[in-house]
Design a protein around this motif. Structure first.
Motif, PDB file in Angstrom:
ATOM      1  N   VAL A 136      -3.225   7.168  -2.511  1.00  0.00           N
ATOM      2  CA  VAL A 136      -2.919   6.006  -1.684  1.00  0.00           C
ATOM      3  C   VAL A 136      -3.623   4.799  -2.287  1.00  0.00           C
ATOM      4  O   VAL A 136      -4.857   4.766  -2.373  1.00  0.00           O
ATOM      5  CB  VAL A 136      -3.352   6.221  -0.225  1.00  0.00           C
ATOM      6  CG1 VAL A 136      -3.102   4.962   0.603  1.00  0.00           C
ATOM      7  CG2 VAL A 136      -2.605   7.410   0.381  1.00  0.00           C
ATOM      8  N   ARG A 185     -10.190  -0.575  -0.617  1.00  0.00           N
ATOM      9  CA  ARG A 185     -10.530   0.251   0.546  1.00  0.00           C
ATOM     10  C   ARG A 185      -9.994  -0.424   1.808  1.00  0.00           C
ATOM     11  O   ARG A 185      -9.918  -1.645   1.874  1.00  0.00           O
ATOM     12  CB  ARG A 185     -12.056   0.404   0.673  1.00  0.00           C
ATOM     13  CG  ARG A 185     -12.719   1.267  -0.398  1.00  0.00           C
ATOM     14  CD  ARG A 185     -13.101   0.521  -1.663  1.00  0.00           C
ATOM     15  NE  ARG A 185     -13.873  -0.693  -1.500  1.00  0.00           N
ATOM     16  CZ  ARG A 185     -15.206  -0.721  -1.403  1.00  0.00           C
ATOM     17  NH1 ARG A 185     -15.886   0.392  -1.501  1.00  0.00           N
ATOM     18  NH2 ARG A 185     -15.840  -1.866  -1.264  1.00  0.00           N
ATOM     19  N   ALA A 186      -9.708   0.384   2.826  1.00  0.00           N
ATOM     20  CA  ALA A 186      -9.072  -0.143   4.032  1.00  0.00           C
ATOM     21  C   ALA A 186      -9.927  -1.199   4.722  1.00  0.00           C
ATOM     22  O   ALA A 186      -9.412  -2.197   5.223  1.00  0.00           O
ATOM     23  CB  ALA A 186      -8.747   0.998   5.000  1.00  0.00           C
ATOM     24  N   TRP A 187     -11.248  -0.977   4.786  1.00  0.00           N
ATOM     25  CA  TRP A 187     -12.100  -1.870   5.586  1.00  0.00           C
ATOM     26  C   TRP A 187     -13.184  -2.557   4.796  1.00  0.00           C
ATOM     27  O   TRP A 187     -14.114  -3.129   5.365  1.00  0.00           O
ATOM     28  CB  TRP A 187     -12.720  -1.081   6.762  1.00  0.00           C
ATOM     29  CG  TRP A 187     -11.663  -0.519   7.603  1.00  0.00           C
ATOM     30  CD1 TRP A 187     -10.789  -1.221   8.401  1.00  0.00           C
ATOM     31  CD2 TRP A 187     -11.280   0.850   7.703  1.00  0.00           C
ATOM     32  NE1 TRP A 187      -9.906  -0.354   8.978  1.00  0.00           N
ATOM     33  CE2 TRP A 187     -10.191   0.913   8.576  1.00  0.00           C
ATOM     34  CE3 TRP A 187     -11.767   2.026   7.138  1.00  0.00           C
ATOM     35  CZ2 TRP A 187      -9.559   2.104   8.893  1.00  0.00           C
ATOM     36  CZ3 TRP A 187     -11.150   3.220   7.457  1.00  0.00           C
ATOM     37  CH2 TRP A 187     -10.073   3.262   8.320  1.00  0.00           C
ATOM     38  N   ARG A 188     -13.113  -2.472   3.485  1.00  0.00           N
ATOM     39  CA  ARG A 188     -14.135  -3.137   2.676  1.00  0.00           C
ATOM     40  C   ARG A 188     -13.452  -3.951   1.596  1.00  0.00           C
ATOM     41  O   ARG A 188     -12.429  -3.538   1.042  1.00  0.00           O
ATOM     42  CB  ARG A 188     -15.092  -2.104   2.050  1.00  0.00           C
ATOM     43  CG  ARG A 188     -15.874  -1.354   3.105  1.00  0.00           C
ATOM     44  CD  ARG A 188     -16.772  -0.274   2.538  1.00  0.00           C
ATOM     45  NE  ARG A 188     -17.974  -0.769   1.877  1.00  0.00           N
ATOM     46  CZ  ARG A 188     -19.067  -1.178   2.498  1.00  0.00           C
ATOM     47  NH1 ARG A 188     -19.113  -1.204   3.810  1.00  0.00           N
ATOM     48  NH2 ARG A 188     -20.112  -1.568   1.822  1.00  0.00           N
ATOM     49  N   LEU A 189     -14.035  -5.075   1.264  1.00  0.00           N
ATOM     50  CA  LEU A 189     -13.502  -5.896   0.194  1.00  0.00           C
ATOM     51  C   LEU A 189     -13.941  -5.349  -1.159  1.00  0.00           C
ATOM     52  O   LEU A 189     -14.939  -4.635  -1.271  1.00  0.00           O
ATOM     53  CB  LEU A 189     -13.979  -7.336   0.338  1.00  0.00           C
ATOM     54  CG  LEU A 189     -13.387  -8.111   1.516  1.00  0.00           C
ATOM     55  CD1 LEU A 189     -13.982  -9.523   1.551  1.00  0.00           C
ATOM     56  CD2 LEU A 189     -11.866  -8.205   1.430  1.00  0.00           C
ATOM     57  N   GLY A 190     -13.205  -5.736  -2.188  1.00  0.00           N
ATOM     58  CA  GLY A 190     -13.589  -5.350  -3.540  1.00  0.00           C
ATOM     59  C   GLY A 190     -13.047  -3.986  -3.895  1.00  0.00           C
ATOM     60  O   GLY A 190     -12.660  -3.184  -3.041  1.00  0.00           O
ATOM     61  N   LEU A 191     -12.990  -3.750  -5.208  1.00  0.00           N
ATOM     62  CA  LEU A 191     -12.523  -2.476  -5.728  1.00  0.00           C
ATOM     63  C   LEU A 191     -13.727  -1.648  -6.159  1.00  0.00           C
ATOM     64  O   LEU A 191     -14.739  -2.182  -6.598  1.00  0.00           O
ATOM     65  CB  LEU A 191     -11.620  -2.711  -6.945  1.00  0.00           C
ATOM     66  CG  LEU A 191     -10.463  -3.689  -6.758  1.00  0.00           C
ATOM     67  CD1 LEU A 191      -9.693  -3.839  -8.063  1.00  0.00           C
ATOM     68  CD2 LEU A 191      -9.529  -3.242  -5.653  1.00  0.00           C
ATOM     69  N   THR A 192     -13.592  -0.323  -6.047  1.00  0.00           N
ATOM     70  CA  THR A 192     -14.548   0.580  -6.693  1.00  0.00           C
ATOM     71  C   THR A 192     -13.719   1.573  -7.490  1.00  0.00           C
ATOM     72  O   THR A 192     -12.585   1.879  -7.137  1.00  0.00           O
ATOM     73  CB  THR A 192     -15.428   1.349  -5.684  1.00  0.00           C
ATOM     74  OG1 THR A 192     -14.594   2.125  -4.827  1.00  0.00           O
ATOM     75  CG2 THR A 192     -16.258   0.406  -4.849  1.00  0.00           C
ATOM     76  N   PHE A 213      -4.914   7.255   9.872  1.00  0.00           N
ATOM     77  CA  PHE A 213      -4.533   5.842   9.698  1.00  0.00           C
ATOM     78  C   PHE A 213      -3.196   5.665   8.992  1.00  0.00           C
ATOM     79  O   PHE A 213      -3.087   4.868   8.068  1.00  0.00           O
ATOM     80  CB  PHE A 213      -5.639   5.095   8.953  1.00  0.00           C
ATOM     81  CG  PHE A 213      -6.887   4.985   9.774  1.00  0.00           C
ATOM     82  CD1 PHE A 213      -7.005   3.990  10.729  1.00  0.00           C
ATOM     83  CD2 PHE A 213      -7.915   5.901   9.645  1.00  0.00           C
ATOM     84  CE1 PHE A 213      -8.143   3.899  11.522  1.00  0.00           C
ATOM     85  CE2 PHE A 213      -9.048   5.816  10.425  1.00  0.00           C
ATOM     86  CZ  PHE A 213      -9.161   4.810  11.359  1.00  0.00           C
ATOM     87  N   ILE A 269       0.883  -1.185   0.000  1.00  0.00           N
ATOM     88  CA  ILE A 269       0.000   0.000   0.000  1.00  0.00           C
ATOM     89  C   ILE A 269       0.917   1.230   0.000  1.00  0.00           C
ATOM     90  O   ILE A 269       1.729   1.414   0.910  1.00  0.00           O
ATOM     91  CB  ILE A 269      -0.927   0.025   1.229  1.00  0.00           C
ATOM     92  CG1 ILE A 269      -1.721  -1.278   1.361  1.00  0.00           C
ATOM     93  CG2 ILE A 269      -1.864   1.248   1.148  1.00  0.00           C
ATOM     94  CD1 ILE A 269      -2.748  -1.511   0.286  1.00  0.00           C
ATOM     95  N   VAL A 307     -12.520   5.102  -8.611  1.00  0.00           N
ATOM     96  CA  VAL A 307     -12.454   6.463  -8.059  1.00  0.00           C
ATOM     97  C   VAL A 307     -11.824   7.372  -9.107  1.00  0.00           C
ATOM     98  O   VAL A 307     -11.266   6.908 -10.103  1.00  0.00           O
ATOM     99  CB  VAL A 307     -11.628   6.511  -6.754  1.00  0.00           C
ATOM    100  CG1 VAL A 307     -12.233   5.623  -5.675  1.00  0.00           C
ATOM    101  CG2 VAL A 307     -10.168   6.134  -7.014  1.00  0.00           C
TER     102      VAL A 307
END
Lengths: 235, 235
Positions: free
Chosen positions: B91, B144-151, B234, B83, B153
């Motif tokens: 990031v 994302r830090a706390w969610r699975l999968g990509l979105t 974070f 990361i 941006v």
């Protein structure tokens, strides 16, 4: 929308004609309201931890008490922000407890207790009332660790493929794709947020043409989008 | 799309008719390809740090070397994931360096050097070629830090209000909204990703009806979406 209202009936009445494969993105606020997930600040007696945090972070101790009651783990308390993992397993600011667009002054609105269950009930209700096999997403606005601004994400889902899995599949040149899962349910929630504004009082957005995301069964719901603790690099 | 191609001309040719207020969401890959942002793995000589990280994380040392060259700060190296904060201030995993859907085997594709500049050039080119005042978003898939999968941006934007500011404005009941900025540019990128698949080779999506997000001037671009270091809880 009031506590006890039948949200599926309200949506079925308001929607012109629902079709198989439609996606309904429903704002968390109306789901929570219909489920009576409210607390009056005047009824809350903050404990020592809430008073201490409220003083450090310049927040209302009664609100902090509610947030702590909704929280499984407090990740950060800094800059006036509480980043919490809720009992539902969602990581977000203030455990999703909200003071805007709530049913009254000094009334806090909490997340649904089981947002995937709420989505399943809505889907079943819409099926019964309209005959249509739709997908349901419950959307809420979350911040991000390294980006400013909020985007809507799926806190609940039913009849939706939350994570489209491309792992092991080939790119257009036949080369294996790198680990890729698309968070479809979150992208549906984000897309829906573009169709309304924060003051437009439009709690439901209909997305047509996203049949690719709609499934026959209720499926795993938005729970599938929670990053497991073992894969969490930032706690 | 090849290095040196005029992406604005390709888009203007392919689009039926662009109108003022249209938003074009362009995949990072074609922007990077047109700008020649590629590296052949065979040309890369990994240094000691890259070899060490590659061994720890079971990755190709040449790819890790490229990633490190694109990185301003390495936030985490764990579970085979790097990361990084890139020199552009983004990031993301592997500093955005990609090995899928690249111009050839063993060719890595890097992020555009200045994605907001790329978006501004595309916008100006489209204005010149079509007369239309469109908004341009350059989209890429992030975790994302706390969610699975990509979105998807927005890594670059021009003619777009990246952050719709509702702070201090009232909710539908006249109560002041809590700190709320909507990351419109990111929601546009996410919405566009729903209209294509990872193997459909459709690098540009036209969004019509989002005039609310389109601005007269180029504006601050996606740079406005970077969370400042002082607000980063974070790292």
């Amino acid at each position: 929308v009031q506590a006890g209202d039948d949200l599926a009936a309200l949506i079925a009445d308001a929607a012109d004609e629902l079709r198989d494969g439609d996606v309904l993105v429903v704002a968390q606020k109306v789901v929570s309201k219909s489920e009576g997930r409210t607390r009056r600040l005047a009824d809350v007696h903050p404990g020592a931890r809430a008073r201490e945090l409220a003083s450090e972070q310049a927040k209302d101790a009664r609100l902090v008490q509610i947030v702590l009651e909704e929280t499984a783990e407090l990740l950060r308390a800094d800059h006036g922000v509480l980043i919490c993992e809720t009992h539902q397993g969602l990581v977000c600011a203030n455990a999703g407890v909200d003071m805007s667009n709530t049913p009254g002054p000094d009334v806090a609105l909490l997340l649904p207790e089981d947002p995937d269950g709420s989505a399943r009930r809505l889907r079943a209700g819409l099926r019964e009332l309209t005959g249509a096999r739709v997908g349901v997403v419950i959307g809420d606005s979350f911040g991000r660790a390294w980006r400013l601004g909020l985007t809507d994400v799926a806190i609940g889902a039913a009849g939706i493929d939350p994570l489209e899995d491309w792992r092991g599949r080939a790119d257009a040149r036949g080369r294996e794709l790198q680990a890729t899962e698309v968070a479809l349910a979150d992208e549906l929630a984000a897309a829906a947020d573009l169709a309304r504004t924060k003051d437009s009082q439009e709690p439901v957005v209909l997305i047509r043409g996203a049949e690719r995301a709609v499934t026959e069964l209720d499926g795993p719901g938005a729970a599938a989008l929670r990053r497991p603790r073992a894969l969490d690099l930032f706690r």
